[in-house]
Scaffold this active site. Structure first.
Site, mmCIF file in Angstrom:
data_model
loop_
_atom_site.group_PDB
_atom_site.id
_atom_site.type_symbol
_atom_site.label_atom_id
_atom_site.label_comp_id
_atom_site.label_asym_id
_atom_site.label_seq_id
_atom_site.Cartn_x
_atom_site.Cartn_y
_atom_site.Cartn_z
ATOM 1 N N SER A 150 0.857 -1.180 0.000
ATOM 2 C CA SER A 150 0.000 0.000 0.000
ATOM 3 C C SER A 150 0.891 1.228 0.000
ATOM 4 C CB SER A 150 -0.900 0.025 1.243
ATOM 5 O OG SER A 150 -1.536 1.286 1.399
ATOM 6 N N TYR A 164 -1.684 -1.242 10.258
ATOM 7 C CA TYR A 164 -1.811 -1.376 8.810
ATOM 8 C C TYR A 164 -0.616 -0.749 8.107
ATOM 9 C CZ TYR A 164 -3.699 -0.989 4.083
ATOM 10 O OH TYR A 164 -3.876 -1.078 2.721
#
Length: 258
Positions: A150, A164
């Site tokens: 990401s 995350y």
């Protein structure tokens, strides 16, 4: 150097984890529509089975539901795959989770849930399927592993998703480590770092924040299915045969021009 040869995935065997929705579905659909035999997995068996049935109307898609955050499920999934296939051309490690909370309130459960699925499962599933990847690879054509990271692993976002962001930074470095040590086994390992794509995770972002994100993106839009499918096909085809250890941001310039 014809397009149909350079970018073909026809006849290849692929696994897409977290393949029942979002980015995983985009990649799985791209492979199926271009002639690959695709295995998808996710924790939600009904959704996974449903998408496999839908994609099977246009190609080959097989559902093997599993919770890859658990080691016994990694083993069960790999064993079921091995019972069907003697080699694996493409492994897309896409399954992931997120958790958001203020710094002083962030729970251990939110940390462990994300790390187990986003990082641990990538390493151990790839390890477990290593023999099948080696069986597909050769000096003339490497097997491919694509880890979905990401842009949150590349820059600091405006969301307090500590585990995350840390997990995706870990995926990026793990990709480089795996690329170095798996190349002698004829396995190429790369990562995609998506920006703002429609998915179950981004559905939790309110409309105001969504609009702000698109305004900050130089291309001023969300990612579309063809953006992700096209990049995955490139990293799985002859066109990327000399690419390993790379992290490609697919973000409309959001993180990479900041």
């Amino acid at each position: 150097m014809k397009i149909e040869d350079m970018f073909s995935v026809r006849g290849k065997v692929a696994i897409v984890t977290g393949g029942s929705r979002g980015i995983g579905e985009m990649i799985a659909r791209g492979y199926v529509e271009n002639g690959a035999r695709v295995y998808i997995t996710s924790r939600n068996a009904a959704v996974c089975d449903g998408l496999a049935a839908k994609l099977s109307e246009i190609g080959e898609c097989i559902s093997i539901p599993a919770d890859l955050s658990k080691m016994d499920e990694v083993e069960r999934f790999a064993a079921e795959f091995e019972a069907r296939e003697n080699h694996l051309d493409i492994l897309v490690n896409n399954a992931g989770a997120s958790w958001g909370a203020k710094f002083g309130e962030f729970p251990e459960s939110g940390w462990d849930k994300v790390m187990d699925l986003n990082v641990k499962s990538i390493f151990f599933l790839t390890q477990r399927l290593g023999a099948r990847l080696e069986a597909a690879g050769s000096e003339d054509g490497f097997a491919r592993v694509i880890n979905i990271a990401s842009i949150d692993g590349l820059h600091v976002s405006g969301l307090e998703t500590y585990s995350y962001a840390a997990s995706k930074a870990a995926v990026i470095h793990l990709t480089k480590m795996m690329a170095k040590y798996l190349a002698p086994k004829h396995i190429a390992v790369n990562a995609i770092a998506p920006g703002y794509f429609p998915s179950k995770m981004t559905a939790a972002i309110n409309e105001e924040d969504a609009q702000a994100t698109m305004a900050a993106t130089p291309m001023h839009r969300r990612g579309a299915p063809h953006d992700m499918a096209g990049l995955a096909i490139y990293l799985s085809s002859r066109a990327s045969s000399f690419v390993t250890g790379s992290v490609i941001a697919c973000d409309g310039g959001l993180a990479t021009t900041a």
